[in-house]
Design an enzyme around this catalytic site. Sequence first.
Site, PDB file in Angstrom:
ATOM      1  N   GLU A 169       0.790  -1.266  -0.034  1.00 13.62           N
ATOM      2  CA  GLU A 169      -0.033  -0.051  -0.024  1.00 13.62           C
ATOM      3  C   GLU A 169       0.658   1.350   0.026  1.00 13.62           C
ATOM      4  O   GLU A 169       0.792   2.124   0.925  1.00 13.62           O
ATOM      5  CB  GLU A 169      -0.910   0.022   1.288  1.00 13.62           C
ATOM      6  CG  GLU A 169      -2.044  -1.137   1.303  1.00 13.62           C
ATOM      7  CD  GLU A 169      -3.159  -0.985   2.318  1.00 13.62           C
ATOM      8  OE1 GLU A 169      -4.045  -1.412   1.918  1.00 13.62           O
ATOM      9  OE2 GLU A 169      -2.737  -0.365   3.385  1.00 13.62           O
ATOM     10  N   GLU A 362      -5.812  -8.050  -1.162  1.00 16.85           N
ATOM     11  CA  GLU A 362      -6.274  -7.836   0.259  1.00 16.85           C
ATOM     12  C   GLU A 362      -7.611  -7.478  -0.100  1.00 16.85           C
ATOM     13  O   GLU A 362      -7.915  -6.475  -0.749  1.00 16.85           O
ATOM     14  CB  GLU A 362      -5.528  -6.654   0.765  1.00 16.85           C
ATOM     15  CG  GLU A 362      -4.350  -7.016   1.524  1.00 16.85           C
ATOM     16  CD  GLU A 362      -3.841  -5.942   2.508  1.00 16.85           C
ATOM     17  OE1 GLU A 362      -4.648  -5.266   2.988  1.00 16.85           O
ATOM     18  OE2 GLU A 362      -2.680  -5.776   2.700  1.00 16.85           O
TER      19      GLU A 362
HETATM   20  C1  BGP Z   1      -4.185  -2.766   4.818  1.00 13.22           C
HETATM   21  C2  BGP Z   1      -2.977  -3.379   5.404  1.00 13.22           C
HETATM   22  C3  BGP Z   1      -2.933  -4.588   6.290  1.00 13.22           C
HETATM   23  C4  BGP Z   1      -4.077  -4.691   7.021  1.00 13.22           C
HETATM   24  C5  BGP Z   1      -5.348  -4.520   6.319  1.00 13.22           C
HETATM   25  C6  BGP Z   1      -6.760  -4.327   7.269  1.00 13.22           C
HETATM   26  O1  BGP Z   1      -4.158  -1.410   5.235  1.00 13.22           O
HETATM   27  O2  BGP Z   1      -2.126  -3.524   4.219  1.00 13.22           O
HETATM   28  O3  BGP Z   1      -1.560  -4.677   6.752  1.00 13.22           O
HETATM   29  O4  BGP Z   1      -4.138  -5.056   8.296  1.00 13.22           O
HETATM   30  O5  BGP Z   1      -5.408  -3.003   5.713  1.00 13.22           O
HETATM   31  O6  BGP Z   1      -6.676  -3.469   7.749  1.00 13.22           O
HETATM   32  P1  BGP Z   1      -6.859  -3.117   9.411  1.00 13.22           P
HETATM   33  O7  BGP Z   1      -5.849  -4.213  10.270  1.00 13.22           O
HETATM   34  O8  BGP Z   1      -6.432  -1.848  10.038  1.00 13.22           O
HETATM   35  O9  BGP Z   1      -8.263  -3.598   9.749  1.00 13.22           O
END
Ligand code: BGP
Length: 469
Positions: A169, A362
């Site tokens: 990201e 993701e």
């Molecule tokens: C993205 C990241 C991840 C992840 C996911 C979910 O921003 O690449 O590392 O964790 O989102 O976000 P969160 O864990 O804050 O719910």
Amino acid sequence: MFPKNFLWGGAVAANQCEGAYKEDGKGLSIQDVMPRGIKGARTEKPTEDNMKLIGIDFYHRYKEDIKLFAEMGFKVFRTSIAWSRIFPKGDETVPNEAGLQFYDDLFDECHKYGIEPLVTISHYETPLYLAEHYNGWLNRELIGFYENYVKTIFTRYQDKVTYWLTFNEINSILNSPFMSGGIHTPKEDLTESQLYQAIHHEMVASALATKIGHEINPKFQIGCMILSMPVYPLSPDPSDVLEAMEESHKHDMFMEIHARGEYPGYMKRYMREHNIKVDFAAGDAELLKQYTVDFISFSYYVSVCATADAAKNVKGEGNLFAGVPNPTLKASEWGWQIDPKGLRYALNTFWDRYHKPLFVVENGLGAVDELVTGTDGTLTVEDDYRIEYMRDHLIQVEEAIEDGVKVMGYTSWGCIDLVSASTAELKKRYGFIYVDRNDDGSGTLNRYKKKSFFWYKKVIGTNGESLHK
Ligand code: BGP
């Protein structure tokens, strides 16, 4: 229909699951001093209330976990390499052999089941030393350290890993300069010129990784990884439409540079008008132009709206970036708005622009799960809400494929419960596999299959056909 070779799987990141934060020579990473994620203060030293120090103990339990992924039928497993396991401070020239060995074993374990590793080189886990002593990516020297790191891991794993992502990201640096870019200077003290200079350094490093990777193994597939978030106009008013376009441009430029190798005109204009000065070293422009990515990967959780009307410009929650809430959409318990169709829209948009293969690396629903006794007497989670979320999103991936978009695969986020990135919580769960660990540190760390585990297994087993039953 999903193509035969579609890469079904799941994703995690080292710092959110491995734990073992100082084992086998590992140095500290920025995550070790972020016990509350991006919202809370950093600590001087690792503190016990930081759930990432133990994570879900993946470092010691990965064999059990990969076996479960294999049982679901995973074709691919996305994880990251913790940079500070390989170079504990980040600026050494000689790597830490124990760290390298760990990933050798991990990748071997994947291959044992025919699972292809998809590796993020830098996932929010810059070595802390590089943050404290160099100010992270603000400093051009980071390019050299990253170069050394990628050369080391590309060489070592050249026969074990084909798919690589250069920075997780990468556009999240706009919101979180410390977590994303290891920049020690507090965000409020950073000038825009400094921020864009750091971004430029990462862009150059990313292109350099593509260059080096292809030299080491021409079969490598090297991609960028962007936080995607469609920005819709809040109303049909042309001013709102342009506002949405400009908001989107701030993020689009990261994909643009990776895919086309040039700063887009709208960004040059933005820099000109905001007096942002970015130093290009000799050869930077050529490097960016010559070494564009093989594929584009992205995360997708939310869409947002934008408006030019100041009175209506009230932001909600989102994946690191907030936008104006969409009145037509519902949200998760964490306020992230759920928009499956936005995923088809994003896939089509990126494909239309670049005609490069796309990878959804993701996507998922962070929710509070309750462990209950199932009909067969085993502990489980009846996570129909997660199944619904994923089914709706996967149907839109299939729609995009029908539109002619080339989609390489789909790795759902947090395929096993892990620590959240934004809030550092364990109670925000994404997995098909429940991990018994709680935010107060209690729990056995035992793993339990949720209802979604069996559902996803069927989806993979039928190559997506079961989505329609
Ligand atoms: C993205 C990241 C991840 C992840 C996911 C979910 O921003 O690449 O590392 O964790 O989102 O976000 P969160 O864990 O804050 O719910």
